[in-house]
Design a protein around this motif. Sequence first.
Motif, short mmCIF file in Angstrom:
data_model
loop_
_atom_site.label_atom_id
_atom_site.label_comp_id
_atom_site.label_asym_id
_atom_site.label_seq_id
_atom_site.Cartn_x
_atom_site.Cartn_y
_atom_site.Cartn_z
N UNK A 1 -23.26 -14.41 -1.88
CA UNK A 1 -23.41 -12.96 -1.75
C UNK A 1 -22.36 -12.35 -0.84
N UNK A 2 -22.13 -12.95 0.32
CA UNK A 2 -21.14 -12.42 1.26
C UNK A 2 -19.74 -12.45 0.66
N UNK A 3 -19.40 -13.51 -0.07
CA UNK A 3 -18.10 -13.61 -0.72
C UNK A 3 -17.97 -12.55 -1.81
N UNK A 4 -19.02 -12.34 -2.57
CA UNK A 4 -19.00 -11.34 -3.63
C UNK A 4 -18.81 -9.94 -3.05
N UNK A 5 -19.50 -9.64 -1.95
CA UNK A 5 -19.31 -8.34 -1.29
C UNK A 5 -17.88 -8.19 -0.80
N UNK A 6 -17.32 -9.27 -0.26
CA UNK A 6 -15.94 -9.25 0.23
C UNK A 6 -14.99 -8.90 -0.92
N UNK A 7 -15.18 -9.52 -2.06
CA UNK A 7 -14.33 -9.26 -3.22
C UNK A 7 -14.52 -7.83 -3.72
N UNK A 8 -15.77 -7.37 -3.79
CA UNK A 8 -16.03 -6.00 -4.24
C UNK A 8 -15.38 -4.98 -3.31
N UNK A 9 -15.50 -5.22 -2.02
CA UNK A 9 -14.88 -4.30 -1.06
C UNK A 9 -13.37 -4.31 -1.18
N UNK A 10 -12.80 -5.47 -1.39
CA UNK A 10 -11.35 -5.57 -1.55
C UNK A 10 -10.89 -4.80 -2.78
N UNK A 11 -11.63 -4.92 -3.87
CA UNK A 11 -11.29 -4.18 -5.09
C UNK A 11 -11.37 -2.68 -4.84
N UNK A 12 -12.43 -2.23 -4.16
CA UNK A 12 -12.57 -0.80 -3.85
C UNK A 12 -11.45 -0.33 -2.94
N UNK A 13 -11.14 -1.13 -1.93
CA UNK A 13 -10.08 -0.76 -0.99
C UNK A 13 -8.74 -0.65 -1.70
N UNK A 14 -8.47 -1.54 -2.63
CA UNK A 14 -7.23 -1.48 -3.40
C UNK A 14 -7.20 -0.24 -4.29
N UNK A 15 -8.31 0.02 -4.96
CA UNK A 15 -8.37 1.18 -5.86
C UNK A 15 -8.21 2.49 -5.11
N UNK A 16 -8.77 2.54 -3.90
CA UNK A 16 -8.72 3.77 -3.10
C UNK A 16 -7.51 3.81 -2.17
N UNK A 17 -6.69 2.75 -2.22
CA UNK A 17 -5.54 2.61 -1.32
C UNK A 17 -5.96 2.77 0.13
N UNK A 18 -7.09 2.17 0.47
CA UNK A 18 -7.66 2.22 1.81
C UNK A 18 -7.14 1.03 2.61
N UNK A 19 -5.95 1.20 3.18
CA UNK A 19 -5.31 0.08 3.88
C UNK A 19 -6.08 -0.31 5.15
N UNK A 20 -6.78 0.62 5.77
CA UNK A 20 -7.56 0.27 6.97
C UNK A 20 -8.65 -0.73 6.60
N UNK A 21 -9.32 -0.51 5.48
CA UNK A 21 -10.36 -1.43 5.04
C UNK A 21 -9.76 -2.77 4.64
N UNK A 22 -8.60 -2.75 3.99
CA UNK A 22 -7.93 -4.00 3.61
C UNK A 22 -7.63 -4.83 4.86
#
Length: 106
Positions: free
Chosen positions: A53-74
């Motif tokens: 679950x934690x790994x899946x959330x990490x991947x989901x957040x990374x995908x969102x951060x990339x899509x939103x160009x949210x470099x702080x979250x990356x």
Amino acid sequence: MFLLADVYKWPLKDIAQACQQSLGSVKATLFRARQNVSKHVREHLEKDWQLADEQALHVQLLVKALAEENTALIVQLVNETVPASILHGKHIQMKMNTPASQALAA
């Protein structure tokens, strides 16, 4: 670091500062990451992965951060200073506190 350098074209000095690493460490990490993409990532694209679950959330957040160009979250995800579950909760709450979402709730 790979994403910041090769996707977002950040200067290596800025990546080193954001990730709290030396410039030499960033260069070495990028060299290894580029080699791994060439050697390993491409051969595993077809493979099914089972994530915790934690790994899946990490991947989901990374995908969102990339899509939103949210470099702080990356940067937070790369540094892994905060668990993905906490970052996910903060990200959802930030979305809910935008003016547009507050207007919709009213």
